[in-house]
Design an enzyme around this catalytic site. Structure first.
Site, PDB file in Angstrom:
ATOM      1  N   ASP A  57       0.501  -1.154  -0.088  1.00 15.00           N
ATOM      2  CA  ASP A  57      -0.029  -0.157   0.454  1.00 15.00           C
ATOM      3  C   ASP A  57       0.831   1.569  -0.117  1.00 15.00           C
ATOM      4  O   ASP A  57       0.831   2.328  -0.045  1.00 15.00           O
ATOM      5  CB  ASP A  57      -0.885  -0.176   1.589  1.00 15.00           C
ATOM      6  CG  ASP A  57      -0.327   0.257   2.217  1.00 15.00           C
ATOM      7  OD1 ASP A  57       0.991  -0.139   2.423  1.00 15.00           O
ATOM      8  OD2 ASP A  57      -1.003  -0.422   3.869  1.00 15.00           O
ATOM      9  N   SER A  58       2.593   0.868   0.208  1.00 16.25           N
ATOM     10  CA  SER A  58       3.024   2.045  -0.019  1.00 16.25           C
ATOM     11  C   SER A  58       2.514   3.135  -1.694  1.00 16.25           C
ATOM     12  O   SER A  58       3.572   4.009  -1.880  1.00 16.25           O
ATOM     13  CB  SER A  58       4.503   1.837   0.035  1.00 16.25           C
ATOM     14  OG  SER A  58       4.655   0.292  -0.737  1.00 16.25           O
ATOM     15  N   ASP A  96      -1.547  -6.099  -0.593  1.00 15.40           N
ATOM     16  CA  ASP A  96      -2.071  -5.742   0.860  1.00 15.40           C
ATOM     17  C   ASP A  96      -3.186  -5.992   1.090  1.00 15.40           C
ATOM     18  O   ASP A  96      -3.770  -5.097   0.098  1.00 15.40           O
ATOM     19  CB  ASP A  96      -0.603  -4.198   1.457  1.00 15.40           C
ATOM     20  CG  ASP A  96       0.122  -4.048   2.422  1.00 15.40           C
ATOM     21  OD1 ASP A  96       0.237  -5.138   2.813  1.00 15.40           O
ATOM     22  OD2 ASP A  96       1.673  -3.321   2.042  1.00 15.40           O
ATOM     23  N   LYS A 126      -1.498  -9.149   2.675  1.00 13.08           N
ATOM     24  CA  LYS A 126      -0.466  -9.282   3.830  1.00 13.08           C
ATOM     25  C   LYS A 126      -1.891  -7.921   4.826  1.00 13.08           C
ATOM     26  O   LYS A 126      -2.154  -6.891   4.351  1.00 13.08           O
ATOM     27  CB  LYS A 126       0.259  -8.493   3.753  1.00 13.08           C
ATOM     28  CG  LYS A 126       1.382  -7.847   4.827  1.00 13.08           C
ATOM     29  CD  LYS A 126       2.865  -7.279   4.156  1.00 13.08           C
ATOM     30  CE  LYS A 126       3.208  -6.620   3.770  1.00 13.08           C
ATOM     31  NZ  LYS A 126       2.629  -5.040   4.924  1.00 13.08           N
ATOM     32  N   GLU A 128      -2.021  -5.304   8.582  1.00 10.60           N
ATOM     33  CA  GLU A 128      -1.110  -5.799   9.525  1.00 10.60           C
ATOM     34  C   GLU A 128      -1.774  -5.385  11.126  1.00 10.60           C
ATOM     35  O   GLU A 128      -2.788  -5.113  10.824  1.00 10.60           O
ATOM     36  CB  GLU A 128      -0.255  -2.954   9.531  1.00 10.60           C
ATOM     37  CG  GLU A 128       0.525  -2.962   7.834  1.00 10.60           C
ATOM     38  CD  GLU A 128       0.355  -1.384   8.011  1.00 10.60           C
ATOM     39  OE1 GLU A 128      -0.263  -0.866   9.057  1.00 10.60           O
ATOM     40  OE2 GLU A 128       0.934  -0.795   7.207  1.00 10.60           O
ATOM     41  N   GLU A 195       9.082  -4.399  10.835  1.00  9.49           N
ATOM     42  CA  GLU A 195       9.552  -2.836  10.233  1.00  9.49           C
ATOM     43  C   GLU A 195       9.675  -1.487  11.134  1.00  9.49           C
ATOM     44  O   GLU A 195       9.039  -1.251  12.416  1.00  9.49           O
ATOM     45  CB  GLU A 195       8.617  -2.340   9.946  1.00  9.49           C
ATOM     46  CG  GLU A 195       8.371  -0.900   9.068  1.00  9.49           C
ATOM     47  CD  GLU A 195       7.571  -0.500   7.686  1.00  9.49           C
ATOM     48  OE1 GLU A 195       6.989  -1.301   7.450  1.00  9.49           O
ATOM     49  OE2 GLU A 195       7.929   0.806   7.648  1.00  9.49           O
TER      50      GLU A 195
HETATM   51  O1  KIV Z   1       3.513  -1.367   1.977  1.00  7.15           O
HETATM   52  C1  KIV Z   1       5.054  -1.615   2.184  1.00  7.15           C
HETATM   53  O2  KIV Z   1       5.481  -1.479   1.524  1.00  7.15           O
HETATM   54  C2  KIV Z   1       5.557  -2.619   2.854  1.00  7.15           C
HETATM   55  C3  KIV Z   1       6.424  -2.472   3.334  1.00  7.15           C
HETATM   56  C4  KIV Z   1       7.447  -1.334   3.793  1.00  7.15           C
HETATM   57  C5  KIV Z   1       6.507  -3.622   3.727  1.00  7.15           C
HETATM   58  O3  KIV Z   1       4.417  -2.543   3.404  1.00  7.15           O
END
Ligand code: KIV
Length: 277
Positions: A57-58, A96, A126, A128, A195
């Site tokens: 989600d980055s 994500d 994924k 969090e 992280e």
């Molecule tokens: O969204 C992302 O890029 C991440 C990484 C920093 C692990 O969750």
């Protein structure tokens, strides 16, 4: 009707699976994960040997230009993931779950995870969080969808933290992280991102788990590493945290190339006769 089976994979390319990652951990072989958001880069990263491509989600930051990861939507994540899956012949593709798509209830989380699996062809999701996410992880895993966990600095909670500083530096937070890691493993995660936590804690948690850990700013004792590809390749020029190693300076390369192109067009040097029909 032909009875011949059509291989779902091109010949000679063995797909990395959640089982492969488990075997890599058991063999002490580090796992290399990178983020990917589009077909072209996914294809290059996959060809170069990245084991896991994370549709992070980055994308909210590096692709859409938002300040945080919160604004990206499930529909947008799905478009990114579809493109990455088309480019990844070998890597495991993890997607994500974006903010808001899984925190409300385990049922909504499962619905979001099912959409990702059905509409993108990705191989895992994924999410969090620790204790609050255990029921959700169980619900998704029970439906047959592999889940990667994410502890430490969890960017979707940035407004709760109020800062991007290193997490779990005091004993209380470190103990919560230790407990959450074991609980997530019990709930069924196949791997865990750690992280921005102290390296000693990253190593200790990695040793305490059977499933692999993937670190980002969590030291060299994790079972694998992940970087945001745009950071690793020098495309995000004004972001310089200690944990990023720049493997290329593509920002500078692009700058020079574009300046040259503009100059050539203005000087009527491009296209040449050889570049014309
Ligand atoms: O969204 C992302 O890029 C991440 C990484 C920093 C692990 O969750």
């Amino acid at each position: 009707m032909s009875t011949e089976t059509v291989p779902i994979q091109p010949v000679n390319i063995k797909r990395v699976t959640t089982q492969t990652l488990q075997e890599m951990k058991a063999a002490g072989q580090p796992i290399a994960m990178l983020t990917a958001y589009d077909y072209t880069l996914a294809r290059l990263l996959d060809r170069a040997g990245a084991d896991v491509l994370l549709v992070g989600d980055s994308a909210s930051n590096v692709m859409a230009g938002h300040e945080t990861t919160l604004p990206i939507t499930l529909d947008q994540m799905i478009v990114h993931a579809q493109a990455v899956v088309r480019g990844a012949k070998r890597a495991l593709v993890v997607v994500d779950l974006p903010f808001g798509s899984y925190q409300v209830s385990p049922r909504l989380a499962l619905e979001a995870a099912v959409r990702i699996m059905k509409e993108t062809g990705g191989h895992a999701v994924k999410l969090e969080g620790g204790a609050a996410m255990l029921e959700t992880v169980r619900r998704i895993v029970d439906a047959g969808i592999p889940v990667m966990g994410h502890l430490g600095l969890t960017p979707q909670s940035i407004y709760k933290f109020g800062t991007y500083k290193v997490r779990a530096q005091d004993d209380d937070e470190a103990n919560v992280l230790r407990r959450d890691a074991l609980a997530l493993q019990d709930a069924g995660v196949f791997a865990l991102v750690l992280e921005k936590i102290p390296a000693t804690l990253g190593a200790e948690v990695s040793q305490s788990l059977v499933v692999p850990t993937i670190g980002i700013g969590a030291g060299n004792g994790c079972d694998g590493q992940v970087l945001v590809t745009h950071d690793a390749l020098g495309l995000t020029v004004d972001f310089n945290p200690r944990f990023v190693r720049r493997y290329a300076q593509l920002g500078e390369t692009i700058d020079a190339a574009v300046k040259q192109y503009v100059e050539d067009v203005r000087a009527r040097d491009f296209p040449s006769d050889d570049e014309s029909y």
